[in-house]
Scaffold this active site. Structure first.
Site, PDB file in Angstrom:
ATOM      1  CG  ASN A   1      -1.689   1.371   1.375  1.00 19.43           C
ATOM      2  OD1 ASN A   1      -1.878   1.919   0.572  1.00 19.43           O
ATOM      3  ND2 ASN A   1      -2.105   1.653   2.576  1.00 19.43           N
TER       4      ASN A   1
ATOM      5  CE  LYS B   1       0.433   3.574   4.599  1.00 16.98           C
ATOM      6  NZ  LYS B   1       0.377   3.889   6.103  1.00 16.98           N
TER       7      LYS B   1
ATOM      8  CG  HIS C   1      -5.522   2.252   5.054  1.00 16.47           C
ATOM      9  ND1 HIS C   1      -4.932   3.058   5.939  1.00 16.47           N
ATOM     10  CD2 HIS C   1      -4.670   1.291   4.980  1.00 16.47           C
ATOM     11  CE1 HIS C   1      -3.934   2.760   6.447  1.00 16.47           C
ATOM     12  NE2 HIS C   1      -3.519   1.593   5.782  1.00 16.47           N
TER      13      HIS C   1
ATOM     14  CD  GLU D   1      -3.420  -2.430   7.367  1.00 17.36           C
ATOM     15  OE1 GLU D   1      -2.590  -2.773   6.746  1.00 17.36           O
ATOM     16  OE2 GLU D   1      -4.325  -1.109   6.974  1.00 17.36           O
TER      17      GLU D   1
ATOM     18  N   GLY E   1       2.663   2.055  10.499  1.00 16.32           N
ATOM     19  CA  GLY E   1       3.799   3.182  10.474  1.00 16.32           C
ATOM     20  C   GLY E   1       4.595   3.425  11.654  1.00 16.32           C
TER      21      GLY E   1
ATOM     22  CB  SER F   1       5.084  -1.952  12.063  1.00 15.28           C
ATOM     23  OG  SER F   1       4.869  -0.599  12.146  1.00 15.28           O
TER      24      SER F   1
HETATM   25  C1  PEP Z   1      -0.465   0.115   5.835  1.00 15.29           C
HETATM   26  O1  PEP Z   1      -0.381   1.312   5.413  1.00 15.29           O
HETATM   27  O2  PEP Z   1      -1.764  -0.505   5.603  1.00 15.29           O
HETATM   28  C2  PEP Z   1       0.511  -0.211   6.782  1.00 15.29           C
HETATM   29  C3  PEP Z   1       0.347  -1.351   7.458  1.00 15.29           C
HETATM   30  O3  PEP Z   1       1.521   0.486   6.928  1.00 15.29           O
HETATM   31  P1  PEP Z   1       2.985  -0.048   7.679  1.00 15.29           P
HETATM   32  O4  PEP Z   1       3.340  -1.493   7.041  1.00 15.29           O
HETATM   33  O5  PEP Z   1       3.847   1.271   7.325  1.00 15.29           O
HETATM   34  O6  PEP Z   1       2.885   0.043   9.030  1.00 15.29           O
END
Ligand code: PEP
Length: 251
Positions: A9, A11, A95, A167, A173, A213
């Site tokens: 993803n 973003k 999301h 998530e 992040g 993460s």
């Molecule tokens: C995401 O944006 O869905 C995500 C899990 O980000 P990250 O891997 O950076 O935590």
């Protein structure tokens, strides 16, 4: 047997040229891997070029959001059929950043999921609790609410094209990952919610990705959990080498 699914993803990142460069590097690194599904969710501006670059590879392209109407006076919105027209096969919906910053609700998620499926796109539906909700012992309640609200009214047949991404918002992040035990607990619970909604066959067949993460050094232990069927990845999906390492988690 659920096929593991590693999806990036991006973003609000990457120009068209950067997207194409990324795929041109990645495809060599993961060529021949057919037992893992691989996808990249990208900004709308990249989608057509990204899809062209992915042609003939084992990488799918997708969008990070969509609208639920097909056409009309909805300035700034993009319809699922337009995403399909750009060569994509999936769309990420709900999301937590869209829920937090752009007013996404279970109701809008549900409308978007139905529209995406009607257009022939796979829908990756994101669910997950905020830190305060986890601290208050409400993680399961939130996940159930997101799943029930987001998937309301879908048929077992439609569920074949739905992927859930769990998530936890506190892990996105932040560098803070759910432990494999924490992830497994919620994933098993999410599967039980799917079972109540759609029955055992659908619950067992539906992939549930973990997101928050995920990095090359923790992907293996997360993927070893019985109910973790893949990963939705932000930061570590921005560089071809770290993303390739995730796709090659079995190595
Ligand atoms: C995401 O944006 O869905 C995500 C899990 O980000 P990250 O891997 O950076 O935590």
């Amino acid at each position: 047997m659920r096929k593991p699914y590693i999806c990036g993803n991006w973003k609000l990142n990457k120009t068209i040229a950067e997207a194409v460069d990324f795929v041109n590097t990645l495809k060599g690194e993961i060529a021949g891997i057919n037992d893992v599904e691989v996808g990249i969710g990208a900004p709308f501006t990249c989608l057509s070029a990204l899809s062209d670059a992915c042609k003939g590879t084992n990488i799918a392209s997708g969008a990070e959001d969509c609208y639920w109407e097909e056409s009309g006076a909805f300035t700034g919105e993009v319809a699922p059929s337009m995403i399909k027209d750009a060569g994509c096969s999936f769309v990420i919906i709900g999301h937590s950043e869209r829920r937090q910053f752009f007013g996404e609700t279970n109701e809008t998620v549900n409308k978007k999921v139905k529209a995406a499926l009607a257009a022939g796109l796979q829908a990756i539906v994101c669910v997950g609790e905020m830190l305060e909700e986890r601290k208050a012992g409400k993680a399961n309640d939130v996940v159930k609410d997101h799943i029930v609200g987001g998937l309301e009214g879908l048929s077992a047949e439609q569920m074949k094209n739905v992927v859930i991404a769990y998530e936890p918002v506190w892990a996105i992040g932040t560098g803070e990952t759910a432990t494999p035990a924490q992830a497994q607990e919620i994933h098993a619970f999410a599967r039980s919610v799917l079972k109540d909604m759609f029955g055992e066959v659908v619950a067992e067949a539906t992939r549930i990705q973990y997101g928050g993460s995920v990095k090359p050094d923790n992907v293996k232990e997360l993927m070893a959990c019985a109910d973790v069927d893949g990963a939705l990845v932000g930061g570590a999906a921005l560089k071809p080498d770290s993303f390739a390492a995730l796709v090659k988690f079995k190595a």
